[in-house]
Design a protein around this motif. Structure first.
Motif, short mmCIF file in Angstrom:
data_model
loop_
_atom_site.label_atom_id
_atom_site.label_comp_id
_atom_site.label_asym_id
_atom_site.label_seq_id
_atom_site.Cartn_x
_atom_site.Cartn_y
_atom_site.Cartn_z
N ARG A 89 0.82 -1.22 0.00
CA ARG A 89 0.00 0.00 0.00
C ARG A 89 0.84 1.26 0.00
O ARG A 89 0.39 2.31 -0.45
N ILE A 110 -4.29 5.91 -3.30
CA ILE A 110 -5.68 5.51 -3.51
C ILE A 110 -6.62 6.69 -3.28
O ILE A 110 -6.49 7.40 -2.28
N LYS A 169 -12.71 10.18 1.97
CA LYS A 169 -12.12 9.57 3.17
C LYS A 169 -11.06 10.46 3.82
O LYS A 169 -9.92 10.05 4.05
N LEU A 212 -10.02 12.82 7.23
CA LEU A 212 -10.30 12.87 8.67
C LEU A 212 -10.77 14.27 9.02
O LEU A 212 -10.02 15.23 8.90
N MET A 252 -0.10 12.77 7.30
CA MET A 252 -0.34 11.51 7.99
C MET A 252 0.27 10.31 7.28
O MET A 252 0.81 9.39 7.90
N VAL A 277 2.84 7.88 9.28
CA VAL A 277 2.62 6.44 9.45
C VAL A 277 3.85 5.63 9.05
O VAL A 277 4.14 4.59 9.61
N ARG A 318 -3.01 13.58 -0.78
CA ARG A 318 -2.63 12.53 0.16
C ARG A 318 -2.15 11.29 -0.60
O ARG A 318 -1.19 10.63 -0.20
N ARG A 324 -13.10 5.32 16.36
CA ARG A 324 -12.04 5.78 15.47
C ARG A 324 -11.87 4.88 14.26
O ARG A 324 -10.82 4.85 13.63
N GLN A 347 -13.00 5.04 11.26
CA GLN A 347 -12.69 5.72 10.00
C GLN A 347 -11.20 6.03 9.91
O GLN A 347 -10.56 5.80 8.89
N GLU A 348 -10.68 6.53 11.00
CA GLU A 348 -9.27 6.88 11.03
C GLU A 348 -8.39 5.64 10.84
O GLU A 348 -7.41 5.67 10.10
N GLU A 375 -9.26 2.92 9.30
CA GLU A 375 -9.40 2.47 7.92
C GLU A 375 -8.44 3.24 7.02
O GLU A 375 -7.74 2.66 6.18
N ILE A 376 -8.41 4.56 7.20
CA ILE A 376 -7.54 5.38 6.35
C ILE A 376 -6.06 5.06 6.61
O ILE A 376 -5.27 4.95 5.68
N MET A 377 -5.72 4.87 7.87
CA MET A 377 -4.33 4.54 8.19
C MET A 377 -3.93 3.23 7.51
O MET A 377 -2.82 3.10 6.98
N ARG A 378 -4.84 2.26 7.51
CA ARG A 378 -4.56 0.98 6.86
C ARG A 378 -4.33 1.20 5.37
O ARG A 378 -3.42 0.65 4.76
N LEU A 379 -5.19 2.06 4.77
CA LEU A 379 -5.11 2.25 3.33
C LEU A 379 -3.82 2.94 2.90
O LEU A 379 -3.34 2.74 1.80
#
Lengths: 218, 294
Positions: free
Chosen positions: A78, A83, A89, A91, A102, A106, A150, B198, B200-201, B203-207
């Motif tokens: 990923r 994406i 999507k 925050l 972010m 990460v 992003r 959290r 949603q957050e 999910e986005i972090m995973r993506l």
């Protein structure tokens, strides 16, 4: 960049989302994936970023065999992708800057580098005056540009977009597509799933069409 | 990574402070139950230690025992590991001791024409040998020696005390364990609620390619902090109870009060309580993360 060999995806009880899909997208290509709602566009994209796993067949993305990828390696895949979704999507509790930075936070990119890259990409997308805003203070088009920022900030090899203009009016949609074209010219492979026929015609790019889970044109 | 986890955990602790406090309280209550029983056991054990040094085997000599037989008996006891010390009591010394121990019977004893008490040897038993079997064995051995009339030992209530220590500990562990289990489940559901809030957050972090560890660490840290907080609260409450009882009169059965106030838990046991809190918190966190796709 993307190769699919005899890919099937079943959701059980005779629900075949994808049936024997074979396709290849070369590095540097700009490709549209189209088809009616429920034809399998979203499923195909989700297979590519390993949100779902194919029932059978082989999928290669940027040299990684996604079909046999362990859960442990999914983040590695990923990080090579950008994406973009129809619903952005973002925050809502984070500023535009934080939403973009972010991605690097990460992956442990140093703070200074995060700032430089985030500002660069936001400026490229014409969002430098919105850095401190929150997503809900922005228009739909601006929100989608933040989402694209992003997706781009990590300089992905492949950009996947699922109905990126689904929530936008035609003018804004065209702006976004122009943006994708620029990104593509800079070297990123782009795959856009959309059912907007006008847009596809105006862009004049390669098109893959799904019908009830089968790829009908190549 | 560490800074990110800590910041997220603290932020989340503050945002859901009410629920988090409830979760910490449940841990604190379970540790307090355990701690009370451990405090009881701790003080009971010092009683046992004090009483244990009085464990003796008494060897009664026959009236016609010769001096030589007595010396041989004393010789045979010298240098043995299970014996802490010996004391010879002549009939006269035994009578004096009797009169000292039972002052009201003094006159009765004085009226006797002849001292009825035999000469005896008191054998003080060393620690580690104060179990019924060793004592019985030693007494039997003594009985077989020439010039010895009888040998006996007084043990039952020492063992009973020791059983009480074990019981207090077992009660603490099992009661605390049951409440502890409830505490772990409470922490798990509180953290799970935080995770859902959290979603949603996450999910986005995973993506964008965050690892499982990166996503899970703040939650695990949060639950562990809740656990430690529970441990601190329980120790504080335990100490408050300990001090309050020491300062007040009555209210409780005196023996029980003594057992709770004589001394506080040693540092190792206090640390253990804190660590148990931490473990309960971490376990709750793991439990909440287990079923959720990150």
């Amino acid at each position: 960049m993307v190769e699919l060999y005899h890919v099937n995806k079943d959701y059980g009880r005779g629900n075949h989302a994808l049936v024997d899909v074979n396709m290849a997208i070369e590095k540097g290509d700009f490709v549209f994936l189209t088809g009616a709602s429920g034809a399998g566009k979203t499923t195909l994209l989700r297979l590519l970023f390993r949100e779902e796993i194919a029932t059978s067949g082989k999928i290669l993305v940027d040299g990684m065999n996604v079909s046999t990828l362990s859960a442990f390696r999914v983040p590695t895949l990923r990080r090579r992708l950008g994406i973009v979704f129809q619903d952005f999507k973002l925050l809502s509790r984070r500023t535009v800057f934080e939403n973009v930075a972010m991605v690097m936070e990460v992956t442990g990119v140093p703070r200074r580098q995060q700032r430089v890259k985030t500002y660069t990409v936001l400026e490229m997308l014409g969002l430098n005056h919105r850095v401190r805003s929150y997503p809900l203070e922005l228009s739909g088009g601006e929100q989608q540009r933040v989402a694209i920022a992003r997706a781009l900030v990590n300089e992905p090899a492949l950009l996947l977009a699922d109905e990126p203009t689904g929530n936008l009016d035609p003018n804004l949609s065209w702006d976004i597509m122009t943006l994708f074209k620029t990104i593509n010219i800079r070297g990123t492979t782009v795959l856009v799933a959309t059912h907007d026929k006008d847009l596809i015609t105006r862009m004049g790019k390669k098109v893959l069409t799904l019908d009830c889970g089968r790829l009908i044109t190549h | 990574m560490i800074r990110h986890s800590l910041r997220e955990a603290l932020l989340s602790l503050w945002r859901n402070r009410f629920m988090n406090l409830v979760a910490s309280f449940t841990i604190a209550v379970s540790l307090l139950v355990l701690g009370l029983f451990l405090l009881l056991a701790h003080n009971l054990r010092s009683v046992v230690a004090a009483v244990g040094s009085q464990v003796t085997v008494s060897v009664y000599l026959r009236g016609d025992a010769t001096e030589e037989q007595r010396d041989r008996l004393m010789d045979s006891l010298r240098g043995r590991a299970e014996i802490e010390g010996t004391e010879y009591l002549s009939p006269q010394a035994a009578l004096e001791k009797f009169q000292r121990l039972f002052p009201t019977m003094r006159e009765v004893a004085g009226e006797l024409e002849e001292n009825p008490l035999p000469a005896s040897v008191e054998i003080r038993i060393a620690e580690g040998h104060r179990d019924p079997d060793s004592l019985r064995q030693l007494a039997e051995e003594m009985k077989r020696l020439p010039g010895v009339d009888d040998a006996d030992f007084d043990l039952p209530w020492v063992t009973r005390l020791r059983d009480m220590v074990a019981m207090a500990r077992a009660a603490g562990v099992s009661l605390g364990g049951v409440v502890g289990l409830a505490a772990i489940l409470t922490i798990a559901s509180v953290i799970r609620m935080t995770i859902y809030a959290r979603q949603q957050e996450i999910e986005i972090m995973r993506l964008v390619g965050a690892t499982r560890t990166y996503i899970a660490a703040p939650f695990l840290l949060e639950s562990s902090l809740l656990g430690i907080l529970g441990g601190v609260l329980s120790l504080g409450a335990l100490y408050a109870i300990h001090r309050h009882l020491a300062a007040s009169q009555g209210g409780l059965v005196p023996v029980l009060r003594d057992l709770l106030t004589t001394s506080f838990l040693p540092r190792s046991t206090s640390t253990l309580l804190l660590l148990l809190g931490l473990a309960a918190g971490a376990l709750g966190g793991l439990l909440s993360l287990r079923k959720i796709s990150l």
